[in-house]
Design a protein around this motif. Structure first.
Motif, PDB file in Angstrom:
ATOM      1  N   ARG A  12       8.844  10.652  46.000  1.00 21.01           N
ATOM      2  CA  ARG A  12       8.846   9.870  44.730  1.00 21.01           C
ATOM      3  C   ARG A  12      10.062   8.884  45.207  1.00 21.01           C
ATOM      4  O   ARG A  12      11.254   9.361  45.823  1.00 21.01           O
ATOM      5  N   ILE A  40      13.101   7.308  24.220  1.00 18.29           N
ATOM      6  CA  ILE A  40      11.523   7.821  24.248  1.00 18.29           C
ATOM      7  C   ILE A  40      11.176   7.695  25.422  1.00 18.29           C
ATOM      8  O   ILE A  40      10.253   8.537  25.722  1.00 18.29           O
ATOM      9  N   VAL A  91      14.507   9.538  40.949  1.00 22.79           N
ATOM     10  CA  VAL A  91      15.060  10.865  40.734  1.00 22.79           C
ATOM     11  C   VAL A  91      14.577  11.257  39.294  1.00 22.79           C
ATOM     12  O   VAL A  91      14.518  10.333  38.510  1.00 22.79           O
ATOM     13  N   THR A 146      17.096  14.576  27.450  1.00 24.58           N
ATOM     14  CA  THR A 146      17.266  13.263  26.988  1.00 24.58           C
ATOM     15  C   THR A 146      18.177  13.047  26.027  1.00 24.58           C
ATOM     16  O   THR A 146      18.392  11.698  25.422  1.00 24.58           O
ATOM     17  N   ALA A 194      12.462   8.011  28.064  1.00 25.88           N
ATOM     18  CA  ALA A 194      12.874   9.390  29.340  1.00 25.88           C
ATOM     19  C   ALA A 194      12.227  10.528  28.765  1.00 25.88           C
ATOM     20  O   ALA A 194      12.174  11.470  29.377  1.00 25.88           O
ATOM     21  N   LEU A 195      12.076  10.569  27.375  1.00 23.05           N
ATOM     22  CA  LEU A 195      11.476  11.676  26.833  1.00 23.05           C
ATOM     23  C   LEU A 195       9.885  11.910  27.543  1.00 23.05           C
ATOM     24  O   LEU A 195       9.436  12.813  27.887  1.00 23.05           O
ATOM     25  N   HIS A 199       6.366  14.874  33.483  1.00 19.52           N
ATOM     26  CA  HIS A 199       7.002  15.036  34.907  1.00 19.52           C
ATOM     27  C   HIS A 199       6.605  13.906  35.817  1.00 19.52           C
ATOM     28  O   HIS A 199       6.237  13.943  37.174  1.00 19.52           O
ATOM     29  N   CYS A 200       6.883  12.612  35.394  1.00 19.96           N
ATOM     30  CA  CYS A 200       6.940  11.281  36.093  1.00 19.96           C
ATOM     31  C   CYS A 200       7.919  11.242  37.139  1.00 19.96           C
ATOM     32  O   CYS A 200       7.755  10.523  37.901  1.00 19.96           O
ATOM     33  N   GLY A 201       8.910  12.055  37.236  1.00 18.30           N
ATOM     34  CA  GLY A 201       9.927  12.109  38.190  1.00 18.30           C
ATOM     35  C   GLY A 201      10.653  10.656  38.044  1.00 18.30           C
ATOM     36  O   GLY A 201      11.074  10.120  39.146  1.00 18.30           O
ATOM     37  N   GLY A 202      10.849  10.305  36.981  1.00 19.57           N
ATOM     38  CA  GLY A 202      11.687   9.044  36.862  1.00 19.57           C
ATOM     39  C   GLY A 202      11.054   7.705  36.943  1.00 19.57           C
ATOM     40  O   GLY A 202      11.732   6.668  36.975  1.00 19.57           O
ATOM     41  N   ASP A 221       8.930  10.647  30.319  1.00 19.74           N
ATOM     42  CA  ASP A 221       9.060  10.609  31.649  1.00 19.74           C
ATOM     43  C   ASP A 221       9.296  12.092  32.077  1.00 19.74           C
ATOM     44  O   ASP A 221       8.519  12.604  32.925  1.00 19.74           O
ATOM     45  N   ASN A 222      10.116  12.774  31.198  1.00 18.98           N
ATOM     46  CA  ASN A 222      10.505  14.105  31.358  1.00 18.98           C
ATOM     47  C   ASN A 222       9.118  15.156  31.095  1.00 18.98           C
ATOM     48  O   ASN A 222       8.792  16.073  31.812  1.00 18.98           O
ATOM     49  N   HIS A 223       8.604  14.934  29.762  1.00 19.28           N
ATOM     50  CA  HIS A 223       7.309  15.609  29.140  1.00 19.28           C
ATOM     51  C   HIS A 223       6.214  15.353  30.235  1.00 19.28           C
ATOM     52  O   HIS A 223       5.381  16.399  30.476  1.00 19.28           O
TER      53      HIS A 223
END
Lengths: 351, 499
Positions: free
Chosen positions: A286, B87, A289, A333, B89-90, B96-99, B92-94
């Protein structure tokens, strides 16, 4: 879009990542049984960080570093730290020599530190004076002797090992030096299947020779890609909150931190986490990060940077438990949902 | 998927998260506001009820707060809506987009957008009702109680009159009875009724003793009138008894067919000359006329005597019955008791008398034969309903002397042990009491005085228990061996404060 902000191309990253995975696979083939450890060591190498390996004698710490050196096609030196080891034995010394003309002069004889990979075996056996001799080398990647600074070869890694038992007559590493290691990894003993395979396939425990190795250019390419792995602001904020929460006086500090941590991690720890997370993202193919990358390296990067008090010793609380609680309690977050609103278990990716 | 489509997917996901959070947060805020609203409204309603301004429309008034709470909750939730960056960022995390979502947003590089999933999973939110629902339930119960529970304290604190309706009714009936029996006249009755009205209107629940005292005094007045009336009835019955003797004699003489004896004539004459006779002749109507007729005819005519006797007897019976009824009425009105009434009836029985008694002293009490038992019943016309006369001393067994009255039973006024009376502010004058020694001297009695000093006599046996002070020898001082167990008594004696 700014060129400097451009993400690493998919092709480029894919090729480099594939090559890195091959190296990793080769390492796993040569040294059996610890793929996670090998991955972390590789991440440390790609992050240009120093690694401290802690394990019992005979678990393969030296073998790992030796094979790594072979795989990465890097110069490798080993120093066995003993109580009588002097700083000059590591850094080098000036020796009075006579040239052909009969003139005597002080010639600098470089020590074993002038290498790419320095294996500092049982680093906790040397005196603090000798240990501190590595401080400048590890941080600045240079050595200053007799007023003259000499740059160490690039890349330069210190892979140190220490024995968790037989602590009589040893000198624990000072916090200043511990802080310069990117990771502190625990090298555990192999399981039954691994031991059986080692016994059957490795005569005298000698690992096989690697079939592939990285060239210097390739390695340099990896480093270049690592520099371009993007760290999003939200992820950087997450790292900052995590490191800040290790301070007992912080508002985000958890109960274990407040009760058992005497000193929290320094900003150097946050830099280390960010760099290591980039390494994980690189290996995952990727260009940026993610939060999960941070969670993967956080414990290894911080477990030697927080100092626990005596109460923790009595209560059996370890750095690992403190960091685990921190990651569980601190959301990635930092969303202020309100007191009455929560995310469901499905919504929380930490579940 | 094109980049535009991907952007659309991302925007949709962000909007979805915002909407879900808004809904949940607004729900939580609504419950919070509703709780506060219920408590405020309930408290307001309590105040209004206390002041007497509570209206049935309260329900509508309180329900009007619901849309207000909803609107406010939505406004507050809108102000607290989530930041788009957070949102993202949430998400992305939820997912698993890896940022990648964040990197694309921050760098603008869309080259990696194809790696992002076609449909982003949006996280779910939930409201922590366990913290809010109990408060809402409590507030609803509070508001229901505010509406349902009656307010007593205000009514109790008001200055209310004592419920004297029953007492008043009794007294009014008694007054009416006294009027019916001619015990009091209408004017007196009116005065008494007015006094009663004043007492009732001036009653105060804070000081009921004053009211009941006044009512007791009024009751005493009425009983006094009744007693006097009973006395009067008795004396009139005595007079009727006297006349009864006359009637008997007339009857006897007329039955014999001979002319009236001289004594009878004399008795008639004396009777006609007496005060009672004159009144009788004036008021008795036919009986008086018949008697006059008999007297004018010189009592020579047997028919006239018979007629007179009959008329007189009838008159006496009627009058006696009238008096008896009056007495019973007064008794039924509880102005005299049953014992008094029975005594009245019993003592009022007619006894046989002689003409001599009448002639010698027309006003004397005539002794007749004792009345039979069970008098007072409705018997035949001749011997029944004869009111006897009092035998002898005036006032003996008189009606109403010291007679107690049947109480009216427990009052209906509420008992109050806490409220102050009208005298509660009365301050007592501080008065120095005489010192105990002087007061004890005042009450003391000299039992003897010796001229020599008291001599101590040895005590042979030490008696167990307390010291015996009642020695026979008055000249010697009493002595007793003081034992250790008497220590406390001795100490108290010497430590007492002498005035």
């Amino acid at each position: 879009m700014n060129e400097t902000n451009k993400l690493v191309g998919q092709t480029e990253l894919s090729e480099a990542g594939g090559r890195a995975h091959k190296i990793l696979a080769e390492l796993n083939r040569i040294l059996l049984g610890r793929p996670e450890l090998h991955k972390m060591v590789m991440v440390g190498i790609f992050s240009k960080g120093h690694i401290l390996l802690e394990g019992l004698p005979g678990v393969g710490k030296t073998a790992l570093i030796k094979v790594l050196g072979q795989l990465l096609n890097l110069q490798f030196s080993r120093v066995q730290f003993t109580p009588d080891l002097m700083p000059g034995d590591i850094l080098g010394a000036h020796i009075l020599q006579q040239d052909e003309r009969g003139m005597r002069e002080m010639v600098f004889e470089p020590g074993p530190v002038f290498t790419n990979i320095l294996l500092a075996d049982e680093i906790n056996r040397a005196s603090p004076k000798t240990q501190s001799a590595l401080l400048e080398a590890m941080q600045e990647r240079s050595v200053t002797l007799m007023g003259k600074t000499r740059t160490l070869p690039s890349p330069f890694f210190v892979l140190a090992s220490q024995n968790p038992i037989e602590l009589e007559g040893t000198y624990p590493l000072p916090e200043a030096q511990l802080d310069r290691f990117l990771f502190k990894l625990e090298v555990k003993s192999a399981d039954v299947d691994t031991l059986r395979e080692i016994i059957t396939s490795r005569r005298h425990g000698e690992p096989p020779t690697p079939d592939i190795s990285l060239s210097a250019d390739e390695l340099e390419g990896f480093f270049a890609i690592m520099r371009r792995i993007y760290l999003p602001g939200a992820v950087a904020e997450y790292i900052a909150r995590l490191v800040n929460a290790t301070d007992p006086s912080s508002a985000n500090a958890t109960r274990l931190v407040k009760d058992y941590v005497q000193y929290g991690a320094s900003p150097r720890a946050a830099i280390a986490v960010a760099e290591a997370a980039r390494g994980i993202a690189f290996l995952a193919g990727r260009p940026s990060v993610g939060f999960e990358d941070v969670r993967e390296v956080f414990a290894a990067a911080l477990n030697h940077r927080i100092l626990l008090n005596y109460k923790a010793r009595f209560d059996g609380v370890t750095q690992a438990s403190v960091l685990a609680e921190l990651m569980a309690k601190l959301h990635e977050t930092d969303l202020d949902l309100g007191n009455e609103v929560q995310m469901t278990a499905d919504g929380d990716s930490r579940q | 998927m094109t980049h535009r489509k991907q952007h659309g997917v991302i925007s949709q996901a962000v909007a979805e998260v915002q909407k879900r959070h808004l809904l949940c947060y607004a729900s939580a805020q609504f419950l919070k506001l509703l709780t506060g609203w219920n408590f405020i409204v309930g408290f307001l309603f309590l105040v209004l009820r206390q002041l007497g301004f509570a209206l049935v429309d309260f329900i509508g008034f309180s329900a009007a707060g619901l849309p207000v709470c909803i609107l406010l909750a939505v406004l507050i939730a809108y102000q607290r809506r989530l930041n788009e960056e957070k949102i993202l960022a949430l998400l992305d995390n939820h997912n698993h987009c890896g940022g990648l979502l964040l990197a694309e947003r921050e760098t603008g590089d869309e080259s990696w957008m194809n790696r992002v999933a076609e449909k982003l999973q949006t996280p779910d939110f939930k409201v922590n009702f366990s913290a809010r629902i109990p408060n809402v339930v409590i507030s609803v119960i509070f508001i229901i109680l505010c509406v349902v529970v009656p307010v007593y304290s205000g009514a109790v604190m008001k200055d209310q009159k004592i419920n004297l309706s029953e007492i008043k009714q009794n007294l009014v009936e008694q007054i009416d009875t006294l009027v019916e029996t001619d015990t009091i006249d209408a004017q007196k009755a009116e005065e008494l009724t007015k006094a009663l009205e004043q007492i009732v209107s001036g009653s105060d629940s804070n000081d009921p003793s004053r009211t009941f005292e006044a009512l007791d005094q009024l009751q005493e007045k009425l009983k006094k009138e009744a007693r006097q009336e009973a006395q009067k009835i008795l004396s009139e019955l005595e007079k009727l008894g006297q006349m009864n003797s006359l009637a008997e004699e007339l009857k006897k003489q007329s039955a014999s067919g001979s002319e009236a004896t001289e004594s009878l004539k004399e008795a008639l004459k004396k009777f006609a000359e007496s005060q009672e006779g004159k009144e009788f002749l004036k008021q008795s109507g036919k009986a008086g006329q018949a008697l006059e007729n008999a007297m004018q005819n010189g009592a020579d005519s047997a028919e006239a005597m018979q007629e007179a006797a009959q008329q007189l007897q009838e008159y006496l019976n009627k009058e006696t019955e009238k008096k008896e009824q009056a007495a019973r009425k007064i008794k039924n009105a509880r102005l005299i008791d049953q014992k008094t009434l029975e005594k009245l009836l019993k003592e009022g029985k007619l006894k046989k008398a002689t003409l001599k008694d009448i002639m010698n002293n027309p006003d004397a009490e005539v002794f007749v034969s004792p009345a039979s038992e069970g008098s007072g019943s409705e018997g035949d016309g001749e011997n029944s309903e004869n009111i006897g006369l009092m035998p002898g001393k005036n006032g003996e067994g008189s009606v109403g002397a010291g007679a107690g009255g049947v109480s009216q039973g427990g009052g209906s006024a509420p008992l109050n042990f806490n409220r102050l009376t009208s005298d509660h502010k009365v301050k007592f004058i501080d008065e120095a009491l005489p010192s105990p020694a002087e007061s004890s001297l005042e009450d003391s009695v000299v039992i003897g005085q010796g001229i020599t000093a008291p001599e101590l006599l040895p005590v042979d046996n030490v008696q167990p228990g307390s010291v015996q002070w009642n020695q026979q020898n008055n000249t010697a001082a009493e002595s007793e061996i003081i034992l250790p167990r008497h220590r406390n008594a001795v100490r108290k004696f010497f430590e007492r404060n002498n005035p």
